[in-house]
Design a protein around this motif. Structure first.
Motif, mmCIF file in Angstrom:
data_model
loop_
_atom_site.group_PDB
_atom_site.id
_atom_site.type_symbol
_atom_site.label_atom_id
_atom_site.label_comp_id
_atom_site.label_asym_id
_atom_site.label_seq_id
_atom_site.Cartn_x
_atom_site.Cartn_y
_atom_site.Cartn_z
ATOM 1 N N ASP A 129 0.711 -1.297 0.075
ATOM 2 C CA ASP A 129 0.009 -0.105 -0.012
ATOM 3 C C ASP A 129 1.030 1.241 0.009
ATOM 4 N N ILE A 130 0.771 2.139 -0.944
ATOM 5 C CA ILE A 130 1.761 3.193 -1.074
ATOM 6 C C ILE A 130 0.969 4.485 -0.256
ATOM 7 N N ASN A 131 1.237 4.810 0.680
ATOM 8 C CA ASN A 131 0.769 5.721 1.620
ATOM 9 C C ASN A 131 1.767 6.697 2.297
ATOM 10 N N TYR A 132 2.172 7.619 1.357
ATOM 11 C CA TYR A 132 2.847 8.778 1.813
ATOM 12 C C TYR A 132 1.906 9.821 2.106
ATOM 13 N N GLN A 133 1.794 10.644 3.326
ATOM 14 C CA GLN A 133 0.761 11.886 3.232
ATOM 15 C C GLN A 133 1.551 13.017 2.829
ATOM 16 N N TYR A 134 2.778 13.054 3.180
ATOM 17 C CA TYR A 134 3.597 14.574 2.826
ATOM 18 C C TYR A 134 4.538 14.086 1.689
ATOM 19 N N ILE A 135 4.392 14.600 0.684
ATOM 20 C CA ILE A 135 4.980 14.631 -0.587
ATOM 21 C C ILE A 135 5.848 15.957 -0.873
ATOM 22 N N HIS A 136 7.101 15.839 -1.058
ATOM 23 C CA HIS A 136 7.883 17.088 -1.361
ATOM 24 C C HIS A 136 7.884 17.190 -2.745
ATOM 25 N N GLY A 137 8.090 18.441 -3.551
ATOM 26 C CA GLY A 137 8.459 18.484 -4.820
ATOM 27 C C GLY A 137 7.156 19.129 -5.722
ATOM 28 N N VAL A 165 -1.751 -7.790 -4.467
ATOM 29 C CA VAL A 165 -2.835 -6.600 -4.090
ATOM 30 C C VAL A 165 -1.596 -5.239 -4.133
ATOM 31 N N VAL A 166 -1.922 -4.366 -4.776
ATOM 32 C CA VAL A 166 -1.619 -2.900 -4.612
ATOM 33 C C VAL A 166 -2.587 -1.930 -4.695
ATOM 34 N N SER A 167 -2.371 -1.181 -3.488
ATOM 35 C CA SER A 167 -3.208 -0.108 -3.270
ATOM 36 C C SER A 167 -2.367 1.182 -3.003
ATOM 37 N N ILE A 168 -3.101 2.330 -3.298
ATOM 38 C CA ILE A 168 -2.558 3.640 -2.822
ATOM 39 C C ILE A 168 -3.584 4.518 -2.006
ATOM 40 N N ALA A 169 -3.230 5.133 -1.455
ATOM 41 C CA ALA A 169 -3.938 6.073 -0.434
ATOM 42 C C ALA A 169 -3.731 7.693 -0.579
ATOM 43 N N PRO A 170 -4.617 8.276 -1.398
ATOM 44 C CA PRO A 170 -4.423 9.502 -1.587
ATOM 45 C C PRO A 170 -5.392 10.315 -0.691
ATOM 46 N N VAL A 192 -7.820 1.859 -4.464
ATOM 47 C CA VAL A 192 -7.664 3.532 -4.129
ATOM 48 C C VAL A 192 -8.220 3.614 -2.697
ATOM 49 N N ASP A 193 -7.415 3.527 -1.639
ATOM 50 C CA ASP A 193 -8.041 3.911 -0.315
ATOM 51 C C ASP A 193 -8.177 5.621 -0.076
ATOM 52 N N TYR A 194 -9.303 6.038 -0.355
ATOM 53 C CA TYR A 194 -9.232 7.345 -0.615
ATOM 54 C C TYR A 194 -9.471 7.966 0.797
ATOM 55 N N TYR A 220 -10.414 8.416 -10.546
ATOM 56 C CA TYR A 220 -9.683 6.965 -10.720
ATOM 57 C C TYR A 220 -10.457 6.021 -11.306
ATOM 58 N N CYS A 221 -11.280 5.107 -10.748
ATOM 59 C CA CYS A 221 -11.973 4.099 -11.322
ATOM 60 C C CYS A 221 -13.007 3.769 -10.239
ATOM 61 N N PRO A 222 -14.201 3.507 -10.786
ATOM 62 C CA PRO A 222 -15.279 3.443 -9.934
ATOM 63 C C PRO A 222 -15.245 2.151 -9.108
ATOM 64 N N GLU A 223 -14.784 1.227 -9.974
ATOM 65 C CA GLU A 223 -14.593 -0.114 -9.142
ATOM 66 C C GLU A 223 -13.568 -0.424 -8.216
ATOM 67 N N LYS A 224 -12.956 0.608 -8.144
ATOM 68 C CA LYS A 224 -11.703 0.511 -7.221
ATOM 69 C C LYS A 224 -11.487 1.540 -6.065
ATOM 70 N N VAL A 225 -12.264 2.545 -6.063
ATOM 71 C CA VAL A 225 -12.216 3.553 -4.890
ATOM 72 C C VAL A 225 -12.795 3.081 -3.698
ATOM 73 N N LEU A 226 -12.202 3.071 -2.643
ATOM 74 C CA LEU A 226 -12.741 2.423 -1.260
ATOM 75 C C LEU A 226 -12.881 3.809 -0.245
ATOM 76 N N PRO A 227 -13.952 4.180 0.123
ATOM 77 C CA PRO A 227 -13.821 5.393 0.849
ATOM 78 C C PRO A 227 -13.338 5.084 2.408
ATOM 79 N N GLY A 228 -12.580 5.730 2.867
ATOM 80 C CA GLY A 228 -12.142 5.835 4.657
ATOM 81 C C GLY A 228 -12.784 6.577 5.520
ATOM 82 N N LEU A 229 -12.818 5.962 6.633
ATOM 83 C CA LEU A 229 -13.118 7.039 7.895
ATOM 84 C C LEU A 229 -12.135 6.542 8.975
ATOM 85 N N SER A 230 -11.591 7.776 9.642
ATOM 86 C CA SER A 230 -10.837 7.469 10.741
ATOM 87 C C SER A 230 -11.311 7.438 12.176
#
Length: 292
Positions: A129-137, A165-170, A192-194, A220-230
């Protein structure tokens, strides 16, 4: 297809969470993912990332033996390693160029994943799961997409690892970086863990949440976006009631492939008026598997 994902190990261990909370796994969920966080980089004195990753979760609680035992008992469980970090101390800000950074990243991540092989030699880690919150550049330099894209392909197509399984977390505040990464690797990114809980302003209604979800799935893609809550009390941009109401609306429209929760360490602590933790996880899994 229904998928439920739970981030775990992303905070210092609490007295109430000393193992995978397997009691919350709904057997009717097609796939239940525990996402271990984080495999984070080592940084130099100027906080530049070296590309050398190490696990930061408590291995005594979430180590190889724990994963093997759990997966033997629960056929619908997958275990994913989250790469990156959530705070400003763990940014994406490479010290070196693409070739050197990605080589170190892949080698160090392979070492971590290799620790979780079973006695028969099979890998028990299912994905990353690619999950960087802070991205420089700048968003236009595409470093994030190029560097992490290389890591994704190197790990996913390594026949010894068998990563499937590969996910990203924008989040809204880093969305362009992740869109660049997704666009260049869409065939290799499964989910896509949004992070709607990282919205810059308070989401005040379920309809507003649904509108934001619709925007994300178009990008992204309708079949891939997962909503998240904290369940972290510090994340106060959306209430449980609004999130659950929005998920019910999406479910009625057959637009809810799954849900993720950040995070088990906070969820283990009962909310006021309750004597058990993980109330939200149990409710949302029931929602996912119920028929319209």
């Amino acid at each position: 297809m229904s998928i439920f994902r739970e981030y775990i190990g992303v905070k210092p261990s609490s007295k109430v969470l000393r193992n995978f909370p397997t009691e919350i796994i709904n057997s009717d969920i097609n796939e239940f993912h525990f996402i271990l966080g984080f495999a984070s980089e080592e940084y130099d004195n100027s906080n530049k990332g070296t590309g050398v990753f190490k696990e930061s979760w408590n291995v005594d609680y979430f180590g190889p033996d724990d994963v093997r035992t759990m997966k033997e008992k629960y056929a619908n469980v997958k275990v994913v390693i989250s790469i990156g970090g959530r705070d400003s101390k763990t940014p994406f800000d490479p010290l070196t160029g693409l070739e050197e950074w990605s080589k170190k990243a892949v080698e160090s991540l392979k070492r971590i994943i290799g620790k979780y092989k079973s006695s028969s030699g099979d890998n028990t880690i299912d994905g990353i799961d690619i999950n960087y919150q802070y991205i420089h550049g700048s968003e236009s330099d595409r470093r994030f997409a190029n560097y992490l894209g290389r890591v994704i392909t190197e790990l996913k197509y390594n026949t010894d690892l068998r990563i499937n399984v590969v996910s990203i977390a924008p989040s809204p505040n880093n969305d362009t970086h992740y869109l660049n990464l997704y666009s260049a690797n869409k065939d290799d990114i499964n989910w896509v863990d949004y992070k709607f809980y990282n919205n810059p302003y308070v989401i005040s209604s379920s309809d507003e949440f649904v509108n934001l979800y619709n925007e994300a799935e178009k990008a992204y893609c309708p079949e891939k976006v997962l909503p998240g809550l904290s369940t972290d009390p510090a994340d106060d941009k959306m209430s449980w009631e609004i999130f659950i109401g929005g998920c019910k609306l999406l479910k009625k429209k057959s637009k809810l492939p799954g849900i993720f929760i950040w995070n088990a360490n906070d969820s283990a602590i009962p909310v006021p008026g309750e004597n058990k933790g993980f109330l939200l996880e149990i409710l949302l899994q029931r929602l996912l598997v119920q028929t319209n």
